[in-house]
Design a protein around this motif. Structure first.
Motif: not given
Length: 491
Positions: A408-410, A433-437, A17-18, A373-374
């Protein structure tokens, strides 16, 4: 206090849904999204029959989306793909029993409409099919009775099709399928039906549904991967409205490629797995959607194609992450069960990750999955003087807003690369990322020793930038055209 309505009771996909990069512009799911033609005029996402009916039932009732709790109308097809001259069977449940119809559409760019009405069934008598069978976490409806058989005429074009099911009282659901053919074409679009099924939570009823990601506990709470299914069946409808999660990625590319006049044939990943298609007949294979689940025969077929000179185009991220197996259904039909043990270790202590089996994705793609990628971030242009960025107006270090999204890829420096004659990174984009890193995304292109080009976008947002309302980016359109024109020897 009012009774709390759980997400699954509303018919919404609990795990989608999001997700702004999931379905795509489907106005019967998301009324806020509109499709615009070349002149900016609002048009329907798909073309209804000429008399404006909601379906061939003759009803003028505004259609409502069926759900998995009440099962107003739900169905699935006997095969993911079918060739002209063959038939495809639809097994459909209707509750309460009543007449229904099936309208078949082909996805494309038809003067701005997102699809064209191709044919319709006669009025059919609907029945309430038996409840799904459940073995462990595996849900199957292979025991449902046949509802309608569609013979595919020899003149039908290869493409992505959607069967729209509509009851007499105005409920609607969908069944996607693919028409493939053997004609040579410049490009072959491979639709990721393995990944679609991996995410399928049907029935989203708070009790029995399960995917490779989720299942329900006895209180109707959604459980995570550790308690999800290991095996899922293709013999069941898709949850919610009947369209797979992430199906919009493929439809975005199809509409854009059709509009720009590319010669594209269609198949699905099980065709690639079973050897029903010959990749050497095409200048390039295109994987436009989220394509996370691959069998060993799929990977071998694609590697052989690259090594024989067929180019590869990956327009998403997190491609070929999990290694899976296909097996027959209880009735003996081939490739109807999808198995992935995920993090459950085998006797050698390995999970189902390709990279843990000594075959990292980067060996084929040139980059590989880095993480979620949040919040969307800009895609930052690198090597702007490369021919892929030609005529886009993009300069070195330019930021393309919102183009790094979803996943995302790298490039991994400590992971082996494929053999190449030339290699370049076309974007290097920081994000959190989801942890803010702080992390980064990259977009890759390399030329294999055979001369084949292998492009990997490294973001979920690439295909939506081609043709999705609110996400279109003309620079990405031009960059993609530069690539495909070179593969197809245009100009």
């Amino acid at each position: 206090m009012g009774t709390e309505i759980r997400r699954w009771e509303s018919g919404a996909l609990a795990h989608a849904v999001s997700d702004p990069f999931g379905q795509g512009p489907l106005p019967w799911l998301r009324d806020s999204e509109q499709y615009l033609d070349d002149k900016g005029q609002v048009v329907p996402w798909y073309a209804r029959p000429a008399d404006g009916r909601a379906g061939s039932t003759g009803t003028h009732t505004e259609p409502r989306t069926a759900d998995d709790v009440h099962r107003q109308i739900k169905g699935f097809a006997s095969s993911g793909s079918v060739a002209p001259g063959e038939s495809i069977d639809f097994r459909i449940t209707v509750d309460p029993p009543q007449q229904f119809s099936v309208d078949v559409y082909r996805i494309g760019h038809y003067g701005g409409d997102g699809a064209r009405h191709i044919t319709a069934s006669p009025r059919l008598s609907g029945i309430v099919q038996p409840m799904p069978l459940v073995a462990g976490r595996t849900v199957s409806c292979h025991h449902w009775w046949l509802s309608w058989r569609l013979q595919i005429p020899s003149y039908w074009s290869s493409g992505a099709y959607v069967a729209v099911l509509t009851t007499a009282d105005g409920y609607r659901s969908h069944i996607p399928f693919t028409v493939r053919d053997d004609r040579p074409a410049d490009l072959l679009l491979v639709l990721p039906d393995l990944t679609w099924q991996a995410y399928n939570l049907y029935p989203e009823d708070g009790r029995t549904g399960a995917s490779l990601y989720h299942a329900w506990d006895e209180h109707g709470r959604l459980l995570g991967e550790d308690e999800a299914a290991v095996t899922v069946s293709f013999d069941r409808p898709y949850a919610g409205a009947g369209l797979p999660l992430h199906v919009g990625h493929a439809y975005d590319f199809i509409r854009w490629a059709d509009r720009w006049g590319y010669d594209v044939a269609h198949a699905d990943t099980r065709d690639l797995h079973a050897g029903r298609i010959d990749p050497s007949r095409y200048r390039g294979l295109v994987f436009a959607g989220h394509d996370e689940y691959w069998t060993a025969p799929m990977r071998k077929a694609v590697e052989r194609a690259r090594d024989a000179g067929t180019s590869l185009v990956f327009l998403s991220a997190n491609t070929m992450y999990w290694q899976v197996e296909l097996g027959p259904s209880p009735s003996g039909d081939q490739d109807r069960l999808l198995r992935c043990r995920k993090h459950r270790r085998d006797r050698r202590g390995r999970s189902a990750l390709w990279r843990e089996a000594g075959m990292p994705e980067q060996l084929l793609l040139g980059i590989q999955y880095a993480g979620r990628v949040p919040e969307p971030a800009p895609l930052v242009v690198r090597n702007a003087d490369h021919w892929m960025w030609e005529a886009t107006g993009a300069g070195e270090g330019d930021e393309l807003s919102g183009l790094v999204a979803g996943e995302a890829d790298r490039y991994y420096p400590r992971t082996a690369l494929p053999e190449y004659r030339g290699r370049i990174l076309l974007a290097h984009s920081p994000y959190e990322d989801t942890q803010g890193v702080r992390r980064h995304q990259e977009t890759s292109l390399y030329r294999a020793p055979s001369g084949a080009l292998v492009f990997a976008a490294g973001t979920f947002a690439w295909s939506p930038a081609l043709d999705r309302p609110g996400h279109v980016d003309e620079r990405i359109q031009r960059t993609t055209a530069n690539l495909l024109d070179r593969l197809c020897k245009r100009g």
